[in-house]
Scaffold this motif. Structure first.
Motif, short mmCIF file in Angstrom:
data_model
loop_
_atom_site.label_atom_id
_atom_site.label_comp_id
_atom_site.label_asym_id
_atom_site.label_seq_id
_atom_site.Cartn_x
_atom_site.Cartn_y
_atom_site.Cartn_z
N ILE A 840 0.87 -1.18 0.00
CA ILE A 840 0.00 0.00 0.00
C ILE A 840 0.90 1.23 0.00
N TYR A 841 0.80 2.01 -1.04
CA TYR A 841 1.59 3.23 -1.10
C TYR A 841 0.84 4.35 -0.38
N GLY A 842 1.47 4.91 0.65
CA GLY A 842 0.86 5.97 1.43
C GLY A 842 0.96 7.33 0.76
N ASN A 843 0.56 8.36 1.50
CA ASN A 843 0.54 9.70 0.91
C ASN A 843 1.94 10.20 0.56
N MET A 844 2.07 10.70 -0.67
CA MET A 844 3.34 11.28 -1.10
C MET A 844 3.34 12.77 -0.73
N ILE A 845 4.19 13.11 0.21
CA ILE A 845 4.26 14.48 0.71
C ILE A 845 5.40 15.22 0.02
N THR A 846 5.13 16.44 -0.39
CA THR A 846 6.12 17.28 -1.06
C THR A 846 6.53 18.40 -0.11
N LEU A 847 7.82 18.51 0.16
CA LEU A 847 8.31 19.49 1.14
C LEU A 847 9.46 20.30 0.55
N GLU A 857 7.40 9.21 0.79
CA GLU A 857 6.21 8.35 0.64
C GLU A 857 6.41 7.07 1.46
N PRO A 858 5.51 6.81 2.40
CA PRO A 858 5.60 5.55 3.16
C PRO A 858 5.01 4.39 2.34
N VAL A 859 5.57 3.21 2.55
CA VAL A 859 5.07 2.00 1.90
C VAL A 859 4.63 1.04 3.00
N TYR A 860 3.35 0.67 2.96
CA TYR A 860 2.79 -0.25 3.94
C TYR A 860 2.62 -1.63 3.31
N ILE A 861 2.59 -2.63 4.15
CA ILE A 861 2.26 -3.98 3.67
C ILE A 861 1.10 -4.51 4.49
N PRO A 870 -2.56 -2.88 8.11
CA PRO A 870 -1.33 -2.33 7.53
C PRO A 870 -0.24 -2.06 8.56
N GLN A 871 1.00 -2.22 8.10
CA GLN A 871 2.16 -1.82 8.90
C GLN A 871 3.17 -1.16 7.98
N LEU A 872 3.85 -0.17 8.52
CA LEU A 872 4.83 0.58 7.73
C LEU A 872 6.09 -0.25 7.55
N ALA A 873 6.45 -0.50 6.27
CA ALA A 873 7.58 -1.38 5.99
C ALA A 873 8.77 -0.65 5.40
N ARG A 874 8.53 0.32 4.53
CA ARG A 874 9.63 1.02 3.86
C ARG A 874 9.29 2.50 3.69
N ILE A 875 10.33 3.29 3.49
CA ILE A 875 10.19 4.72 3.22
C ILE A 875 10.86 5.01 1.88
#
Length: 1005
Positions: A840-847, A857-861, A870-875
């Motif tokens: 699951i690709y989380g919100n892509m934040i632009t800073l 962008e966080p990547v959940y599995i 869901p749990q956060l697996a990668r950034i």
């Protein structure tokens, strides 16, 4: 020759009595339902201390019903009476079967029935149709001045906002009245012989001619009045849509003079009809009518079309410059875009590690948790019992805990009646026992408990550090390291987003009779509600009313309802505010906040118009539609003015609705304050704690973002050519958004972040979004709106230079493409391409960071079963052309900017998540595909050294195959890599656990 006798319609006395009884029963049922709803609403408005709203609306509707009903029905009655009394004394009959003769006899024999019944029914229908326009009438009666004048006529904007809609409404009903009266008279005169079709051209009786001519004359006179007010309606013209709204060059130079000409002709035509009423022929009115029609076609249609086609369109950029400038000025004023702070921004694609580390206000607060993904995770980690739950979308807010301000993913732990099972679903349990939620839940948005460094062990990693402030632990939310978190004095939640329209709770009552309410798993005695919310049920009349309203006999007969019992209904915060302030357009995303120790729901209210002169019409539903789930979609109403004039709060325990003014001088709000005095509290009554939790509303932001993409342009010629327009980017994490055929992909939402975007050295809570070039994917600008009390509502735009090629800054879709094609991501088949796991690709934040833009962008599995979460697996991190992909933000930043950059980011807390009742995604069966080869043993373990060499060889072959695009070689290399990885795992010596340690604890274990 025999003729058929006329059919007798006379009913027997018994039949008439039965019909009357049936009609009375039907009327009683219809009125009874309406009266029941009215009484239930009256009780509810008394609960929230807003009966003035109820009575004002009801009285205005009644007055409108009576006034319009009398106008339409009364005028029709007068018209019919005149037609009847002026009927010819002698009417020739064409024969014994003349149908008019039979109709005439029937009507004359029941003249009161037809003479009263037809106008009465017509008046009832008209009055019922007019009742819905009560807001137009109240705004006309209580309108205020805007203090701004339109550029064409010099009239105050308040005339267009409050007076002109009423005038258009009144003219509309006058036209309806005259038309109905005309046809009523026409039919009556025909039936009674005033109009005869026999002979050449037919015949009109003198009274008939007079009545019909006068009626048509009145109609034409009303048309003259309409032409007069149509001049002002031209400032709302849509002739040049979709480019701009407002009076165009053609409207000002052809249509506007034509309106005045047609006005004069209409007056002359009306006089001709009035004169014709007393002449023997209708030649003069007929000539005048033909003149009016020809003038309408030639002057009102043909001349503007010719001017537009042969003069304006060939020179539109010059001819329309004045109108476009007026449209730009009015649109910025109407949508709050007058004071946007623009800043030219370099948009560099290169940044040093030191520059990134120096931006600690942004980097340390980068949000990793996506509130649109974590609802199920919250439910499993802290939901506890099956009857508690959370909305599909969680919320973001900031709190100061232990002297540190940061953003949190927050939610109210509500009662979820859909989750009840078995005997819990019976009437007593559903409505008297499981009545409320318990707790305010929060987790820091910029970190997790532990990074998922090894995909083979995901049992306790990748979860938010979530805590709950409830009756057992009032400071549990946001608590870290044993220090107290967000303190809640009253954590019980009776009013929340999960309550549906037909959901009600019966609370309180006498101990021993009432069963008591489920309060917490550790409660030792039944809980009985002691708050002020709810409508009393301790009298039989109210019990009967609610039993009938909900169709539930248990409300009437249950002994569990006793003295002190109350019924709570209309419990959703947005619904409560909508009933108290029906004149507001409400934001689709209410959110909970802890204010002065109480949980309240904050709901943003907008005052809107659709008749602000020259301002651009915007479809509210289209402008606010994006990829977010769990929010209420706006109706697709057309508006051209909007203000966030009101902040409403709903007490989660008592249900109290409080409205606060944000802009005490806003004209539309001031008009409604005159309608409902004392309903809206002034901004001075807002407590500092409540103001600290105000967020800039999302729907208003989306509307302004949509318009700012065009109305940042200052020059009318550039606006006409659309040279510098921007576009709202599509959400790159949606399926299909990274492809060329992504026309139906929803827009990317705005994201709340805590960042130092303004360059002031202090992070502020703000709502942000990127904007791309028109129908292009490169980043053109970045927009943010502050939610901090000191500069709330300040809009800032970082405007990038118009460069091409390598100097362009990639937009969200381009960055997502880079993420998905990156070698590290492509090789991580165990995580992203495993058939047992859903990425699951989380919100892509632009800073904005270090003169460029950082994408995170966080990547959940999530495991493919119904009980997983869901749990956060990668950034994923991107800056310029570089991509970072790692278990933690620190490591991902190091990959992009160099070793040591990640120290500025917040690290995982290295704690276990709260216990839950369901296991998280289990480890996949396929081994991890390493992105870099592991180190060998230096000869101490030959099998391990061989496996390392095989991994290195397989990686080299995989890289070569990817560069050449040979998919067959890629498959062979991946197979060899898998085999080498398995050999490596088998050859590794077993790890010796520390003394006293055991297997990792499973959630809930």
């Amino acid at each position: 020759m025999a003729t058929r006798p006329p059919v007798s319609l006379k009913l027997s006395r018994r039949s008439r009595i039965l019909l009357i009884i049936a009609a009375v029963i039907v009327l009683a049922l219809l009125l009874g339902v309406r009266l029941l709803d009215t009484y239930v609403d009256w009780l509810w408005f008394g609960e929230v201390h807003a009966r003035s709203v109820f009575t004002t609306e009801i009285l205005t509707r009644i007055v409108l019903f009576v006034a319009v009903g009398l106008l339409v029905g009364g005028t029709l009655a007068v018209s019919l009476i005149i037609a009847y009394r002026t009927r010819p004394v002698f009417v020739p009959v064409s024969g014994s079967d003349d149908p008019l003769s039979r109709y005439r006899s029937m009507i004359v024999s029941r003249i009161r029935l037809f003479g009263i019944g037809i106008p009465l029914i017509t008046g009832l229908i008209a009055g019922a149709s007019a009742m819905g326009d009560w807001q137009t009438i109240q705004l006309f009666l209580n309108g205020t001045s805007f203090g701004q004048k339109d550029p064409q006529f010099g009239l105050d904007i308040g005339f267009y906002a409050f007076t002109l809609p009423f005038v258009n409404w009144l003219l509309g009903w006058l036209f309806v009245t005259v038309v109905i009266s005309f046809f009523g008279a026409l039919i009556a005169h025909y039936i009674f012989g005033g109009i005869r079709l026999a002979g050449r051209g037919g015949q009109l009786a003198g009274p008939t001619r007079a009545q019909l001519a006068i009626t048509v004359g009145v109609f034409v006179l009303l048309k003259a009045a309409e032409y007069f007010f149509d001049r002002y309606n031209l400032l709302l013209s849509d002739r040049d849509m979709p480019l701009f709204n407002g009076a165009t060059y053609t409207d000002l130079n052809a249509v506007l003079p034509a309106k005045l000409i047609l006005l004069c002709i209409s007056v002359i035509c009306a006089i001709a009809f009035f004169a014709g009423a007393f002449l023997r022929n209708l030649q003069l009115p007929a000539i005048a009518l033909v003149l009016l029609i020809l003038s309408g076609v030639l002057v009102g249609v043909a001349w503007p079309a010719i001017l537009d086609q042969f003069s304006v369109k060939p020179n539109a950029n010059d001819k329309e410059a004045t109108s476009i400038q007026r449209n730009m000025d009015a649109t910025r004023s109407a949508f709050g875009l007058n004071n946007v702070k623009y800043e030219n921004y370099q948009g560099s694609n290169q940044a040093s590690s030191d520059a990134v580390k120096a931006d600690t206000g942004t980097v340390s607060n980068i949000r990793l948790l996506d509130p649109n993904v974590l609802s199920d995770t919250y439910t499993q980690l802290v939901g506890g019992q099956n009857y508690y739950g959370f909305p599909a979308k969680l919320d973001i807010d900031r709190y100061t805990v232990g002297g540190t301000t940061q953003d949190y993913i927050v939610a109210a732990k509500e009662i979820k009646t859909d989750g009840l099972a078995g005997n819990q679903t019976n009437w007593i349990n559903k409505h008297l026992v499981y009545t409320h939620g318990n707790g305010f839940v929060a987790a820091p948005a910029n970190t997790i408990n532990r990074a998922v460094t090894d995909v083979s062990d995901t049992s306790t990693a990748g979860y938010p550090i979530v805590g709950t402030s409830d009756t057992n632990n009032p400071t549990g939310a946001g608590a870290v390291g044993g220090k107290p978190g967000i303190e809640v004095d009253q954590p019980r939640i009776y009013y929340g987003e999960l309550a549906d329209e037909n959901d009600y709770a019966i609370v309180g009552g006498t101990p021993g009779k009432a069963p008591g309410e489920s309060d917490s798993p550790t409660q030792k005695a039944p809980y009985f509600y002691q708050g002020t919310g709810g409508v009393p049920l301790d009298n039989w009349f109210n019990r009967l009313a609610f039993a009938a309203n909900y169709g539930e006999r248990n409300i009437l007969f249950s002994d569990a309802i006793s003295d002190g019992s109350k019924i709570m209904y209309n419990r959703a915060p947005r619904d409560r505010v909508s009933k108290v302030a029906p004149w507001l357009t409400l934001d689709g995303d209410p959110y909970p906040a802890v204010v002065d120790g109480k949980i309240v729901w904050i709901v943003d209210g907008y005052t809107t118009l659709n008749n602000y002169p020259y301002a651009q019409q915007t479809q509210l539903g289209e402008a606010t539609n994006d990829s977010l789930n769990g929010v209420t979609r706006q109706a697709n109403n057309s508006i051209n003015y909007i203000r966030n004039s009101v902040k409403a709060t709903v007490d989660a325990f008592n249900g109290t609705v409080t409205l606060y003014s944000i802009d005490d001088k806003e004209p539309v709000l001031n008009a409604w304050e005159k309608v409902f005095p004392g309903l809206v509290k002034p901004s001075s009554d807002i407590s500092p704690d409540l103001r600290a939790h105000f967020r800039y509303p999302e729907d208003l932001f989306k509307v302004q973002r949509e318009l700012l993409a065009r109305y940042h342009v200052d020059n009318p010629q550039q606006f006409y050519a659309q040279q510098s327009f921007w576009s709202v980017p599509q959400d790159p994490t949606e399926d299909g958004s990274a492809t060329t055929a992504a026309a139906n992909v929803a827009n990317q939402p705005g994201y709340y972040v805590l960042a130092d975007a303004a360059g002031e050295g202090t992070p502020t809570f703000q709502l942000t979004s990127g904007l791309t070039g028109l129908q292009r994917q490169y980043l053109a600008s970045w927009m943010s709106v502050s939610s901090d009390p000191q500069d709330y509502g300040t809009i800032r735009v970082l405007r990038l230079p118009t460069t091409t090629g390598a100097n362009q800054v990639d937009g969200p879709v381009q960055v997502q493409n880079r993420f998905q094609s990156d070698q590290q991501v492509a090789q991580d088949r165990t995580l992203l391409n495993n058939p047992n796991v859903i990425p699951i690709y989380g919100n892509m934040i632009t800073l904005p960071v270090a003169d460029g833009f950082l994408y995170v962008e966080p990547v959940y599995i999530r495991q493919r079963n119904q009980t997983s979460y869901p749990q956060l697996a990668r950034i994923l991190v991107s800056f310029g052309s570089k991509v970072g992909y790692a278990p933690t933000l620190n490591e991902a930043l190091d990959q992009v900017f160099g070793k040591g950059t990640g120290v500025a980011a917040t690290t995982p807390n290295e704690t276990s998540p709260p216990s839950s009742s369901t296991n998280p995604p289990t480890s996949p069966s396929t081994p991890t595909t390493p992105t870099t080869p592991p180190a060998n043993s230096g000869g101490a373990n030959p099998a391990l050294d061989k496996a390392v060499a095989d991994i290195q060889s397989a990686l080299a072959k995989l890289k070569a195959a990817q560069q050449s695009g040979n998919f067959a070689d890629q498959g062979a290399a991946l197979s060899a890599l898998d085999a080498a990885a398995k050999a490596y795992e088998s050859a590794k010596p077993p790890a010796t656990p520390p003394s006293g340690s055991g297997a990792p604890q499973q959630p809930g274990g």
